[in-house]
Scaffold this motif. Structure first.
Motif, PDB file in Angstrom:
ATOM      1  N   SER A  59       0.838  -1.190   0.000  1.00 15.07           N
ATOM      2  CA  SER A  59       0.000   0.000   0.000  1.00 15.07           C
ATOM      3  C   SER A  59       0.881   1.251   0.000  1.00 15.07           C
ATOM      4  CB  SER A  59      -0.878  -0.044   1.259  1.00 15.07           C
ATOM      5  OG  SER A  59      -1.674   1.079   1.308  1.00 15.07           O
TER       6      SER A  59
ATOM      7  N   LYS B  44       0.912   2.263  -7.110  1.00 16.04           N
ATOM      8  CA  LYS B  44       0.186   1.542  -8.167  1.00 16.04           C
ATOM      9  C   LYS B  44      -0.896   2.432  -8.797  1.00 16.04           C
ATOM     10  CE  LYS B  44      -1.007  -1.571  -5.120  1.00 16.04           C
ATOM     11  NZ  LYS B  44      -0.331  -0.999  -3.943  1.00 16.04           N
TER      12      LYS B  44
ATOM     13  N   THR C 223      -1.066   5.619  -8.721  1.00 19.42           N
ATOM     14  CA  THR C 223      -0.432   6.748  -9.413  1.00 19.42           C
ATOM     15  C   THR C 223      -0.054   6.333 -10.835  1.00 19.42           C
ATOM     16  OG1 THR C 223       0.387   7.581  -7.298  1.00 19.42           O
ATOM     17  CG2 THR C 223       1.484   8.400  -9.274  1.00 19.42           C
TER      18      THR C 223
ATOM     19  N   ARG D 145      -3.120   6.319 -12.951  1.00 11.64           N
ATOM     20  CA  ARG D 145      -3.572   7.684 -13.270  1.00 11.64           C
ATOM     21  C   ARG D 145      -2.663   8.342 -14.293  1.00 11.64           C
ATOM     22  NH1 ARG D 145      -4.292   9.465  -7.223  1.00 11.64           N
ATOM     23  NH2 ARG D 145      -4.931  11.513  -7.971  1.00 11.64           N
TER      24      ARG D 145
END
Ligand SMILES: Nc1ncnc2c1ncn2[C@@H]1O[C@H](COP(=O)(O)OP(=O)(O)OP(=O)(O)O)[C@@H](O)[C@H]1O
Length: 242
Positions: free
Chosen positions: A42, A46, A48, A51
């Motif tokens: 976490s 990932k 990011t 996006r």
């Protein structure tokens, strides 16, 4: 006929938030028409990456391109963990939302066909609030399919669902998105081993990507298959030991 789903190429991509590097000269090729799963701790970065691929963020250096001509962002459909259905629209109008947003005429017949494919036949007039979590995610899947884009980005799409619903939706997704280039961010090693042709483990920022061998065979692979279970346990070990 639709063009073949493209390769997606991350080339020397550098991006950071508030001076903190998430990726530095990050490179990765996603194979066209295949499913690639990204797993990692976490906060590793990932979402990011997704996006950046979707064009919602811009790399500070490097580029992300598609092997098809044209802008990558126009080739992409997105499905996230939350279904993001509009409660004031019917299920059918949620499915055809992209047409409305583009000023095109919604194709109701196609929406009905897609709703039938996700086993929601006859529910086009229902409101999202009247549906279970699994049904709502199936509406979101139909909405993603309605866009008919060659690339689909999925950010933990089934994380909020109970295990049986999740398994069913994984199978449905693998069948319905068979010919697309699918990039799936997941925390679930079994999901990756059932759905992905290529599996990547992401180290913490700045990101480094390590391939993990996916089990052989067609997707969706059965959850109870010996090779799938073995790969799942090895993947789990890699994720927890690193
Ligand atoms: N809008 C933002 N502004 C500043 N920092 C952000 C922003 N979004 C994400 N970050 C930071 O970037 C890093 C990577 O976040 P990201 O959401 O990409 O990780 P992730 O691997 O998808 O995590 P998770 O598995 O928990 O969803 C985190 O440290 C996060 O705090």
């Amino acid at each position: 006929m639709s063009p073949p789903a493209p390769d997606i190429l991350f080339e020397d991509v550098t991006f950071g938030w508030d001076g903190k590097a998430i990726c530095q000269r990050f490179s990765l090729r996603l194979r066209g028409g295949k499913t690639s799963a990204l797993l990692g701790r976490s906060g590793a970065g990932k979402s990011t990456l997704l996006r950046l691929a979707a064009g919602l963020l811009t790399p500070q250096q490097g580029r992300i391109t598609s092997s098809l001509s044209g802008e990558l962002a126009q080739q992409i459909a997105w499905m996230g963990q939350r279904d993001d259905l509009y409660p004031w629209l019917s299920v059918r109008d949620n499915v055809t939302l992209s047409a409305r947003l583009n000023g095109a005429r919604p194709d109701k017949k196609r929406a009905e066909t897609l709703l039938a494919q996700v086993a929601l036949e006859g529910l086009g007039d229902a409101r999202p609030d009247a549906l279970s979590g699994g049904m709502r995610q199936r509406v979101a899947l139909a909405r993603t399919l309605y866009q008919d884009r060659p690339v689909v980005l999925m950010d933990e799409p089934f994380a909020a669902l109970d295990v049986m619903t999740r398994l069913r939706l994984q199978s449905l997704t693998a069948r319905l998105l068979r010919d697309k280039t699918l990039l799936l961010v997941t925390h679930d090693p079994l999901e990756a081993c059932r759905l992905a042709h290529d599996i990547y483990l992401l180290d913490d920022a700045p990101l480094r990507c390590r391939p993990f061998p996916a089990p052989d065979g067609d997707t969706p692979r059965p959850a109870q298959d010996g090779a799938v279970l073995q790969a799942q346990s090895q993947l789990f070990e890699r994720l927890t030991c690193d």
